[in-house]
Design an enzyme around this catalytic site. Structure first.
Site, PDB file in Angstrom:
ATOM      1  N   CYS A 136      18.713 -24.114 -16.168  1.00  0.00           N
ATOM      2  CA  CYS A 136      19.611 -23.714 -15.081  1.00  0.00           C
ATOM      3  C   CYS A 136      20.906 -23.081 -15.572  1.00  0.00           C
ATOM      4  CB  CYS A 136      19.913 -24.905 -14.183  1.00  0.00           C
ATOM      5  SG  CYS A 136      18.419 -25.557 -13.408  1.00  0.00           S
ATOM      6  N   CYS A 185      17.642 -30.330 -19.276  1.00  0.00           N
ATOM      7  CA  CYS A 185      16.183 -30.310 -19.397  1.00  0.00           C
ATOM      8  C   CYS A 185      15.754 -28.864 -19.609  1.00  0.00           C
ATOM      9  CB  CYS A 185      15.531 -30.928 -18.146  1.00  0.00           C
ATOM     10  SG  CYS A 185      15.339 -29.768 -16.777  1.00  0.00           S
ATOM     11  N   LYS A 229      14.003 -14.618  -7.780  1.00  0.00           N
ATOM     12  CA  LYS A 229      15.432 -14.363  -7.999  1.00  0.00           C
ATOM     13  C   LYS A 229      15.705 -12.898  -8.314  1.00  0.00           C
ATOM     14  CE  LYS A 229      16.280 -19.057  -9.553  1.00  0.00           C
ATOM     15  NZ  LYS A 229      16.759 -19.943 -10.629  1.00  0.00           N
ATOM     16  N   ARG A 243      15.956 -15.959  -3.419  1.00  0.00           N
ATOM     17  CA  ARG A 243      17.193 -16.755  -3.441  1.00  0.00           C
ATOM     18  C   ARG A 243      18.440 -15.872  -3.344  1.00  0.00           C
ATOM     19  NH1 ARG A 243      16.344 -21.688  -6.124  1.00  0.00           N
ATOM     20  NH2 ARG A 243      14.299 -22.485  -5.561  1.00  0.00           N
ATOM     21  N   CYS A 288      24.686 -26.953 -17.103  1.00  0.00           N
ATOM     22  CA  CYS A 288      24.100 -27.228 -15.784  1.00  0.00           C
ATOM     23  C   CYS A 288      24.590 -28.583 -15.287  1.00  0.00           C
ATOM     24  CB  CYS A 288      22.580 -27.213 -15.869  1.00  0.00           C
ATOM     25  SG  CYS A 288      21.938 -28.673 -16.704  1.00  0.00           S
ATOM     26  N   LYS A 305       9.942 -19.938  -6.245  1.00  0.00           N
ATOM     27  CA  LYS A 305      11.233 -19.260  -6.047  1.00  0.00           C
ATOM     28  C   LYS A 305      11.201 -17.840  -6.613  1.00  0.00           C
ATOM     29  CE  LYS A 305      13.127 -22.523  -8.742  1.00  0.00           C
ATOM     30  NZ  LYS A 305      14.041 -23.301  -9.582  1.00  0.00           N
ATOM     31  N   ARG A 329      23.316 -26.263  -1.026  1.00  0.00           N
ATOM     32  CA  ARG A 329      23.665 -25.022  -1.735  1.00  0.00           C
ATOM     33  C   ARG A 329      23.870 -23.915  -0.702  1.00  0.00           C
ATOM     34  NH1 ARG A 329      19.228 -23.500  -6.011  1.00  0.00           N
ATOM     35  NH2 ARG A 329      20.058 -25.289  -7.146  1.00  0.00           N
ATOM     36  N   CYS A 355      21.040 -34.578 -10.756  1.00  0.00           N
ATOM     37  CA  CYS A 355      19.773 -33.868 -10.914  1.00  0.00           C
ATOM     38  C   CYS A 355      18.646 -34.821 -11.285  1.00  0.00           C
ATOM     39  CB  CYS A 355      19.902 -32.785 -11.979  1.00  0.00           C
ATOM     40  SG  CYS A 355      18.338 -31.934 -12.187  1.00  0.00           S
TER      41      CYS A 355
HETATM   42 FE1  SRM Z   1      18.094 -24.692 -11.358  1.00  0.00          FE
HETATM   43  C1  SRM Z   1      15.733 -26.937 -10.444  1.00  0.00           C
HETATM   44  C2  SRM Z   1      20.510 -26.783 -10.421  1.00  0.00           C
HETATM   45  C3  SRM Z   1      20.299 -22.166 -11.610  1.00  0.00           C
HETATM   46  C4  SRM Z   1      15.812 -22.915 -13.161  1.00  0.00           C
HETATM   47  N1  SRM Z   1      18.111 -26.516 -10.502  1.00  0.00           N
HETATM   48  C5  SRM Z   1      17.014 -27.266 -10.163  1.00  0.00           C
HETATM   49  C6  SRM Z   1      17.429 -28.503  -9.366  1.00  0.00           C
HETATM   50  C7  SRM Z   1      17.374 -28.165  -7.914  1.00  0.00           C
HETATM   51  C8  SRM Z   1      16.675 -29.800  -9.707  1.00  0.00           C
HETATM   52  C9  SRM Z   1      15.442 -30.162  -8.929  1.00  0.00           C
HETATM   53  O1  SRM Z   1      14.544 -29.326  -8.770  1.00  0.00           O
HETATM   54  O2  SRM Z   1      15.369 -31.322  -8.521  1.00  0.00           O
HETATM   55  C10 SRM Z   1      18.889 -28.660  -9.869  1.00  0.00           C
HETATM   56  C11 SRM Z   1      19.858 -29.374  -8.925  1.00  0.00           C
HETATM   57  C12 SRM Z   1      20.832 -30.180  -9.730  1.00  0.00           C
HETATM   58  C13 SRM Z   1      21.953 -30.707  -8.938  1.00  0.00           C
HETATM   59  O3  SRM Z   1      22.161 -31.935  -8.953  1.00  0.00           O
HETATM   60  O4  SRM Z   1      22.684 -29.940  -8.333  1.00  0.00           O
HETATM   61  C14 SRM Z   1      19.217 -27.238 -10.266  1.00  0.00           C
HETATM   62  N2  SRM Z   1      20.027 -24.499 -10.956  1.00  0.00           N
HETATM   63  C15 SRM Z   1      20.883 -25.498 -10.676  1.00  0.00           C
HETATM   64  C16 SRM Z   1      22.319 -25.037 -10.716  1.00  0.00           C
HETATM   65  C17 SRM Z   1      23.205 -25.723  -9.690  1.00  0.00           C
HETATM   66  C18 SRM Z   1      22.850 -25.231 -12.142  1.00  0.00           C
HETATM   67  C19 SRM Z   1      24.326 -25.121 -12.311  1.00  0.00           C
HETATM   68  O5  SRM Z   1      24.868 -26.043 -12.919  1.00  0.00           O
HETATM   69  O6  SRM Z   1      24.933 -24.130 -11.902  1.00  0.00           O
HETATM   70  C20 SRM Z   1      22.109 -23.531 -10.494  1.00  0.00           C
HETATM   71  C21 SRM Z   1      22.106 -23.166  -9.036  1.00  0.00           C
HETATM   72  C22 SRM Z   1      21.884 -21.713  -8.855  1.00  0.00           C
HETATM   73  C23 SRM Z   1      22.047 -21.228  -7.452  1.00  0.00           C
HETATM   74  O7  SRM Z   1      23.174 -21.161  -7.003  1.00  0.00           O
HETATM   75  O8  SRM Z   1      21.044 -20.859  -6.841  1.00  0.00           O
HETATM   76  C24 SRM Z   1      20.709 -23.350 -11.054  1.00  0.00           C
HETATM   77  N3  SRM Z   1      18.036 -22.833 -12.152  1.00  0.00           N
HETATM   78  C25 SRM Z   1      19.096 -21.991 -12.259  1.00  0.00           C
HETATM   79  C26 SRM Z   1      18.805 -20.931 -13.174  1.00  0.00           C
HETATM   80  C27 SRM Z   1      19.745 -19.831 -13.605  1.00  0.00           C
HETATM   81  C28 SRM Z   1      19.587 -18.611 -12.771  1.00  0.00           C
HETATM   82  O9  SRM Z   1      18.830 -18.583 -11.818  1.00  0.00           O
HETATM   83  O10 SRM Z   1      20.243 -17.622 -13.090  1.00  0.00           O
HETATM   84  C29 SRM Z   1      17.524 -21.155 -13.640  1.00  0.00           C
HETATM   85  C30 SRM Z   1      16.782 -20.329 -14.716  1.00  0.00           C
HETATM   86  C31 SRM Z   1      16.281 -19.037 -14.219  1.00  0.00           C
HETATM   87  C32 SRM Z   1      14.915 -19.186 -13.664  1.00  0.00           C
HETATM   88  O11 SRM Z   1      14.786 -19.540 -12.508  1.00  0.00           O
HETATM   89  O12 SRM Z   1      13.963 -18.964 -14.416  1.00  0.00           O
HETATM   90  C33 SRM Z   1      17.044 -22.350 -12.980  1.00  0.00           C
HETATM   91  N4  SRM Z   1      16.105 -24.870 -11.697  1.00  0.00           N
HETATM   92  C34 SRM Z   1      15.372 -24.067 -12.522  1.00  0.00           C
HETATM   93  C35 SRM Z   1      14.038 -24.593 -12.630  1.00  0.00           C
HETATM   94  C36 SRM Z   1      12.872 -23.984 -13.460  1.00  0.00           C
HETATM   95  C37 SRM Z   1      12.140 -23.025 -12.630  1.00  0.00           C
HETATM   96  C38 SRM Z   1      10.990 -22.361 -13.283  1.00  0.00           C
HETATM   97  O13 SRM Z   1      10.140 -21.926 -12.545  1.00  0.00           O
HETATM   98  O14 SRM Z   1      10.935 -22.197 -14.494  1.00  0.00           O
HETATM   99  C39 SRM Z   1      14.010 -25.769 -11.842  1.00  0.00           C
HETATM  100  C40 SRM Z   1      12.814 -26.719 -11.622  1.00  0.00           C
HETATM  101  C41 SRM Z   1      11.913 -26.271 -10.539  1.00  0.00           C
HETATM  102  O15 SRM Z   1      12.138 -25.279  -9.854  1.00  0.00           O
HETATM  103  O16 SRM Z   1      10.901 -26.937 -10.393  1.00  0.00           O
HETATM  104  C42 SRM Z   1      15.322 -25.911 -11.282  1.00  0.00           C
HETATM  105 FE1  SF4 Z   2      18.662 -30.326 -13.722  1.00  0.00          FE
HETATM  106 FE2  SF4 Z   2      17.316 -29.392 -15.767  1.00  0.00          FE
HETATM  107 FE3  SF4 Z   2      18.450 -27.704 -14.045  1.00  0.00          FE
HETATM  108 FE4  SF4 Z   2      19.954 -29.078 -15.674  1.00  0.00          FE
HETATM  109  S1  SF4 Z   2      18.433 -27.579 -16.293  1.00  0.00           S
HETATM  110  S2  SF4 Z   2      20.300 -28.860 -13.447  1.00  0.00           S
HETATM  111  S3  SF4 Z   2      18.873 -30.985 -15.852  1.00  0.00           S
HETATM  112  S4  SF4 Z   2      16.804 -29.084 -13.577  1.00  0.00           S
END
Ligand code: SRM
Ligand code: SF4
Length: 572
Positions: A486, A482, A218, A150, A437, A216, A81, A443
């Site tokens: 995201c 899930c 944000k 981030r 997502c 993390k 990323r 993922c």
């Molecule tokens: Fe996310 C984890 C993809 C935005 C909340 N996110 C992941 C991981 C890295 C999976 C993992 O931990 O093994 C995913 C990688 C999938 C892959 O194959 O690429 C993943 N997140 C993404 C992306 C690529 C989704 C997309 O389709 O665009 C986004 C990348 C953003 C970036 O450029 O930095 C992405 N993730 C978000 C957002 C939206 C936002 O930030 O505006 C959220 C919700 C906001 C938040 O953080 O509350 C988000 N991602 C999570 C979470 C839950 C975190 C939590 O503390 O609640 C995880 C799981 C974790 O961190 O353990 C996670």
């Molecule tokens: Fe993966 Fe869940 Fe984030 Fe979708 S919402 S990219 S399934 S961690």
């Protein structure tokens, strides 16, 4: 004097805290393990550190069972990323990403919900070359993931007005100034020699300290009336306040987040709450001090409860505000009034400042690829070759060809025609307002499909939409594989969270401007039931809505879902 990092408030530190502590400022044994050829993977401890360098070890889940049967190790590969404050990339940088995706990745680019590029499918032995080539294009992947601040988001039209341009500069400054200071990234990936010295917290990581953050963090900056960045989903959100055409400062909102776990009520999505106002030149200080509060008081014991939203809830909003003011040494001003009207993107050509044009294109699921009947990746590459402005990756996974002169506009239009490139205007407004997502196959946390499934589901929902005369009705629809959220499902007027293959929890009732979370409407349903339910609610909406009433508001007014008393908390 750096403040001492307090012990985790709720129990013994989690394993990740130990990994960070032993890592010598995020180095671990990454340099060694990335060089070995014994396995295509890396040990879990190093994978934890790897995130701070912008990458995750993954395996191709489509191949998982077959490889298991054949007693082969999983098809390991890395996701990478990029850190791209405000989502702004130069054409030359777009071309580098485009080329790297083919050379080392799976031939596609994912435009993410936080305005950046992700590449998938990079093999271990190609990681260093990939990062070095990204670095040579003046981009990096530092802190794109991990327990740090981030990629800083900002409203995605930086050149549409002077204000946008100014806000972009602030987001870039925040992103750069809040970076970790360790040289680990430079040593592991860029072959920088290690300088022998005794690690000194104050010198190495004056803000983060050796343990970095509990989780993390944000930050995003919105420019009303657009809430495209979903400011209330950020740990720390800023809302630009403009008076008489001048940016006078920012409202400050703290404690937002989308993630939760199924069946665990101690985890929940939450909207950030506005606590005050600061002037532009106070922005960095507010961000820095807020981060240090989370550093010192965040839960370092239970990672599920380690986000800032839980710290704010545990300590209380007023306590956190007072602590922030104590650390700042001055009081926040009263928040100013503002108004949002949508959180989606606006498509097509828009004239910006200095006679320049901006074209927002619809990129379904944020996936830039060459499809059989749609050569999207090639078309964007050809545009990048002649484009003299920038690319802006949007928070809705789309792209803006920005800062285009009238002359270049003609050439870009010609390329659009040649490749059938679309701004999305022939799609339903529902599809144009969709986000999914990544989910499967990369993922590791996905419980169900999202990006690969939502377009097919929308094909079927469009029939319902058309039958009810709602084709041009702007309704946001978001799907995640899930409950981590995201694609910010909890802020989509129609939301789906994956529960199991083919099964989703369905949510309704979020506000069109991103100011109210959705509520669960149906649990664990498959496609047939989803369509049945949507048929009922969308046809009621068509018949019973008030003039100008958005779908999310209607579902609350009609009692289809009930708003919580404070309009914010959302539980399963
Ligand atoms: Fe996310 C984890 C993809 C935005 C909340 N996110 C992941 C991981 C890295 C999976 C993992 O931990 O093994 C995913 C990688 C999938 C892959 O194959 O690429 C993943 N997140 C993404 C992306 C690529 C989704 C997309 O389709 O665009 C986004 C990348 C953003 C970036 O450029 O930095 C992405 N993730 C978000 C957002 C939206 C936002 O930030 O505006 C959220 C919700 C906001 C938040 O953080 O509350 C988000 N991602 C999570 C979470 C839950 C975190 C939590 O503390 O609640 C995880 C799981 C974790 O961190 O353990 C996670
Ligand atoms: Fe993966 Fe869940 Fe984030 Fe979708 S919402 S990219 S399934 S961690």
């Amino acid at each position: 004097m750096v403040k001492q990092i307090l012990k985790a408030p709720d129990g013994p530190p989690s394993d990740v805290e130990g990994i960070k502590e032993r890592s010598n400022y995020l180095r671990g044994t990454l340099k060694e393990v990335m060089g070995d050829r014994i396995s295509a993977g890396i040990p879990e401890d190093d994978n934890r550190l790897m995130k701070h360098h912008g990458s995750y070890l993954q395996d191709d889940r489509d191949l998982r069972n077959e490889r298991q049967k054949q007693k082969l190790e999983p098809a390991y590969q890395f996701m990478l990323r990029v850190r791209l404050p405000g989502g702004v990339a130069a054409p030359a940088q777009w071309l580098v990403m485009d080329e790297l995706a083919d050379k080392y990745g799976n031939g596609t680019l994912k435009l993410t919900t936080r305005e950046t590029f992700q590449m998938h499918g990079i093999l271990k032995w190609n990681m260093k070359k990939t990062i070095q080539e990204i670095h040579a294009s003046l981009l990096d992947t530092i802190a794109a993931c991990g327990d740090v601040n981030r990629n800083v988001m900002c409203a995605s039209n930086p050149y549409q007005s002077e204000i946008h341009a100014e806000v972009y500069e602030w987001s870039k400054k925040l992103s750069d100034d809040l970076l970790p200071r360790t040289r680990a990234y430079h040593e592991v990936w860029l072959d920088e020699e290690k300088v022998a010295s005794t690690p000194d917290v104050e010198e190495v990581e004056p803000m983060y300290g050796p343990l970095y953050l509990p989780r993390k963090f944000k930050i995003g900056i919105a420019v009303p009336p657009s809430n495209d960045i979903d400011v209330f989903s950020q740990d720390l959100g800023f809302i630009a306040i403009v008076e008489e055409g001048k940016l006078i400062g920012f409202n400050i909102a703290i404690g937002g987040g989308m993630g939760m776990s199924h069946g665990d009520t101690a985890t929940y999505p939450q909207l950030a709450k506005v606590i005050g106002f600061c002037k532009p030149d106070q922005l960095y200080e507010v961000a820095e001090k807020t981060i240090t509060i989370q550093r010192d008081y965040g839960n370092r014991s239970v990672r599920k409860n380690a986000r800032f939203k839980y710290t704010v809830d545990r300590l209380g909003l007023e306590t956190v505000k007072t602590e922030l003011e104590n650390r700042l040494g001055w009081k926040l001003d009263e928040a100013k009034s503002y108004h949002f009207d949508h959180n989606g993107d606006r498509y097509g050509w828009v004239k910006g400042i200095q006679g320049k044009w901006n074209l927002t294109l619809f990129i379904e699921g944020g996936r830039v690829a060459d499809f059989a009947d749609y050569k999207l990746k090639t078309a964007l590459r050809e545009i990048a070759k002649i484009h003299t402005g920038d690319f802006h990756l949007t928070p809705n996974q789309n792209v803006i060809i920005a800062n285009v002169s009238s002359q270049k506009k003609k050439q870009i239009n010609a390329l659009m025609e040649q490749y059938g490139l679309t701004d999305g205007s022939h799609f339903s407004a529902l599809r144009r307002n969709s986000m999914a997502c990544v989910a499967l196959p990369t993922c590791g946390l996905a419980m169900a499909e999202a990006e690969r499934y939502l377009p097919n589901l929308i094909d079927k929902i469009e029939t319902i939409v058309d039958e009810n005369g709602l084709r041009n009705e702007e309704i946001t629809i978001r799907m995640t594989g899930c409950p981590n959220g995201c694609a910010r499902h909890a802020l989509g007027e129609i939301g789906f969270i994956g529960k199991a293959p083919g099964k989703y929890n369905m949510y309704l009732g979020a506000a069109h401007d991103g100011s109210r979370l959705s509520k669960m409407y149906r649990e664990n349903i498959g496609e047939e039931e989803i369509l049945k339910e949507l048929n009922v609610v969308l046809s009621r909406y068509a018949k019973e809505r008030n003039e100008g009433e958005h779908f999310g508001d209607f579902t609350i007014r009609a009692g289809i879902v009930k708003a919580t008393t404070d309009g914010t908390n959302f539980h399963e």
